[in-house]
Motif scaffolding. Structure first.
Motif, PDB file in Angstrom:
ATOM      1  N   LEU A 137       0.782  -1.196   0.007  1.00 48.65           N
ATOM      2  CA  LEU A 137       0.019  -0.241  -0.044  1.00 48.65           C
ATOM      3  C   LEU A 137       0.835   1.351  -0.199  1.00 48.65           C
ATOM      4  O   LEU A 137       0.524   2.401  -0.153  1.00 48.65           O
ATOM      5  N   LYS A 138       2.170   1.104   0.162  1.00 49.99           N
ATOM      6  CA  LYS A 138       3.317   2.182  -0.128  1.00 49.99           C
ATOM      7  C   LYS A 138       2.938   3.202   1.111  1.00 49.99           C
ATOM      8  O   LYS A 138       2.904   4.628   0.935  1.00 49.99           O
ATOM      9  N   GLN A 139       2.555   2.716   2.307  1.00 48.33           N
ATOM     10  CA  GLN A 139       2.407   3.704   3.560  1.00 48.33           C
ATOM     11  C   GLN A 139       3.149   3.136   4.656  1.00 48.33           C
ATOM     12  O   GLN A 139       3.279   1.866   4.773  1.00 48.33           O
ATOM     13  N   CYS A 186     -11.167  -0.668   6.806  1.00 47.57           N
ATOM     14  CA  CYS A 186     -11.021  -1.846   5.793  1.00 47.57           C
ATOM     15  C   CYS A 186     -11.528  -1.252   4.239  1.00 47.57           C
ATOM     16  O   CYS A 186     -10.835  -1.373   3.209  1.00 47.57           O
ATOM     17  N   HIS A 187     -12.546  -0.624   4.331  1.00 48.25           N
ATOM     18  CA  HIS A 187     -13.215  -0.351   3.174  1.00 48.25           C
ATOM     19  C   HIS A 187     -12.297   0.973   2.180  1.00 48.25           C
ATOM     20  O   HIS A 187     -12.293   1.221   1.316  1.00 48.25           O
ATOM     21  N   SER A 188     -11.837   1.668   3.234  1.00 49.15           N
ATOM     22  CA  SER A 188     -10.667   2.892   2.809  1.00 49.15           C
ATOM     23  C   SER A 188      -9.692   2.097   2.058  1.00 49.15           C
ATOM     24  O   SER A 188      -8.920   2.751   0.920  1.00 49.15           O
ATOM     25  N   LEU A 189      -9.032   1.207   2.697  1.00 46.17           N
ATOM     26  CA  LEU A 189      -7.771   0.312   1.974  1.00 46.17           C
ATOM     27  C   LEU A 189      -8.184  -0.375   1.029  1.00 46.17           C
ATOM     28  O   LEU A 189      -7.322  -0.591   0.042  1.00 46.17           O
ATOM     29  N   PHE A 190      -9.282  -1.146   1.078  1.00 45.49           N
ATOM     30  CA  PHE A 190      -9.481  -2.043  -0.120  1.00 45.49           C
ATOM     31  C   PHE A 190     -11.061  -1.717  -0.849  1.00 45.49           C
ATOM     32  O   PHE A 190     -12.007  -2.338  -0.158  1.00 45.49           O
ATOM     33  N   GLU A 247     -15.703  -4.470  -1.056  1.00 41.83           N
ATOM     34  CA  GLU A 247     -17.312  -4.482  -1.017  1.00 41.83           C
ATOM     35  C   GLU A 247     -18.015  -4.888  -2.181  1.00 41.83           C
ATOM     36  O   GLU A 247     -19.161  -5.215  -2.150  1.00 41.83           O
ATOM     37  N   ARG A 248     -17.432  -4.835  -3.566  1.00 44.25           N
ATOM     38  CA  ARG A 248     -17.963  -5.725  -4.697  1.00 44.25           C
ATOM     39  C   ARG A 248     -18.197  -6.832  -4.358  1.00 44.25           C
ATOM     40  O   ARG A 248     -19.310  -7.151  -5.036  1.00 44.25           O
ATOM     41  N   ILE A 295      -9.568  -9.505  -5.647  1.00 39.72           N
ATOM     42  CA  ILE A 295      -9.864  -8.157  -5.563  1.00 39.72           C
ATOM     43  C   ILE A 295      -8.810  -7.461  -6.252  1.00 39.72           C
ATOM     44  O   ILE A 295      -7.950  -7.735  -6.345  1.00 39.72           O
ATOM     45  N   ILE A 296      -9.079  -6.059  -6.349  1.00 37.03           N
ATOM     46  CA  ILE A 296      -7.953  -5.170  -7.213  1.00 37.03           C
ATOM     47  C   ILE A 296      -7.813  -4.294  -5.760  1.00 37.03           C
ATOM     48  O   ILE A 296      -8.608  -3.686  -5.246  1.00 37.03           O
ATOM     49  N   VAL A 297      -6.240  -4.302  -5.818  1.00 41.70           N
ATOM     50  CA  VAL A 297      -5.696  -3.379  -4.855  1.00 41.70           C
ATOM     51  C   VAL A 297      -4.634  -2.580  -5.141  1.00 41.70           C
ATOM     52  O   VAL A 297      -4.017  -2.587  -6.048  1.00 41.70           O
ATOM     53  N   GLY A 298      -5.014  -1.413  -4.360  1.00 41.44           N
ATOM     54  CA  GLY A 298      -3.833  -0.248  -4.542  1.00 41.44           C
ATOM     55  C   GLY A 298      -3.995   0.721  -5.719  1.00 41.44           C
ATOM     56  O   GLY A 298      -4.661   0.281  -6.737  1.00 41.44           O
TER      57      GLY A 298
END
Length: 314
Positions: free
Chosen positions: A241-243, A253-257, A261-262, A280-283
């Motif tokens: 996540l480069k943080q 969770c929903h703000s990171l991934f 929710e989809r 799922i699609i991440v980042g």
């Protein structure tokens, strides 16, 4: 007339009564003095017990705490020397963890558990041993030439003996039954301090080993609480996540991934209370990853949090 009292006749009964009253006053003053000394001794004993008991709430500096106990026993209780000796389970020897009143060279010595001395005997048998006159007992190992009596008390944790509290006095028969009772209580406190420190070290070592293993895992791992806030992430997850860790913790969770929710990944974990796996699609780079969500169940079998493991699909 001025000295008429010298030749004034006295009744023998009056003289006896006066002497009896004087003796009563003397005995009363001696009793008051003894009670005052007992009170002062009790106050010191209580202070030592409270101090050793309060040390249970802090295991940050166990050697200093044990050192304080042995020095207090010598200074405030008037004993000549005192040591707390612990068992090394690897070598099956006793080593001095804290001491006061002994020569410096004694502090480095090791005693075999199977040795002939009193301290070894107590460590081996778990029996309190009192030598009222050390010159009459061959088990006494001379470490202080002026020692006249010795008391050795096992340090117990449950049924296990972890060491010995050794106290020496410069007086013959220097320990009363009350002394032995008080010192046994102090020995119990010392044993509890040592054991608590040992458990603390085990937990700290286990935590360190777990963190090392956790950060060595190549998969990205995120741990969330019941409210879906991030409470733990490994190095791979932080890099994904480069943080920084501290900036990630507390985020939802929903703000990171957002893509989870989809597929209702977390909703299904709470409903099904078992592992749920989805893609799922991440980042920002929109990496397609396999996401596995595992519930964390409390003692009531309710979901108290969950773990998301992400693995890149190749």
């Amino acid at each position: 007339l001025l000295f008429s009292y010298i030749i004034k006749p006295y009744k023998l009964a009056d003289v006896r009564l006066t002497i009896a009253r004087a003796l009563e006053n003397y005995e009363l003053s001696q009793e008051i003095l003894r009670l005052r000394q007992d009170w002062q001794k009790t106050a010191k004993e209580t202070a030592t017990l409270l101090e050793s008991g309060s040390a249970l709430s802090s295991v940050s500096d166990v050697p200093h705490i044990l050192d304080r106990i042995v020095k207090t026993l010598c200074k405030d209780f008037g004993y000549q020397a005192c040591s707390i000796e612990l068992i090394n389970k690897n070598s099956w020897e006793l080593f001095i963890k804290a001491s006061a009143g002994f020569p410096d060279e004694i502090k480095q010595r090791l005693l075999p558990i199977e040795g002939t001395g009193v301290v070894s005997y107590v460590a081996r048998t778990g029996k309190i041993t009192y030598l009222s006159d050390v010159s009459k007992d061959e088990r006494y190992v001379v470490e202080n030439p002026s020692t006249q009596s010795q008391l050795a008390i096992p340090l117990r944790v449950g049924e296990e003996i972890i060491g010995v509290l050794n106290i020496e006095s410069a007086r013959l028969d220097g320990f009363s039954e009350r002394d032995i009772f008080i010192l046994s209580s102090i020995a119990d406190k010392a044993a509890a301090i040592v054991q608590q420190a040992h458990l603390f070290d085990l937990v700290a070592r286990g935590k360190s080993e777990w963190e090392t293993a956790f950060d060595a895992i190549s998969d990205s791992i995120f741990i969330f609480d019941r409210k879906k806030r991030l409470i733990r992430v490994n190095t791979a997850g932080s890099k994904l996540l480069k943080q920084r860790f501290d900036l990630l913790l507390g985020q939802y969770c929903h703000s990171l991934f957002p893509d989870e929710e989809r597929v209702n990944l977390i909703k299904r974990v709470f409903e099904e209370q078992q592992r749920v796996s989805e893609k799922i699609i991440v980042g920002e780079e929109e990496i397609l990853m396999q996401a596995m969500a595992d519930p964390i169940l409390d003692e009531k079998k309710e979901v108290s949090g969950y773990v998301i493991t992400l693995r890149e699909i190749t």
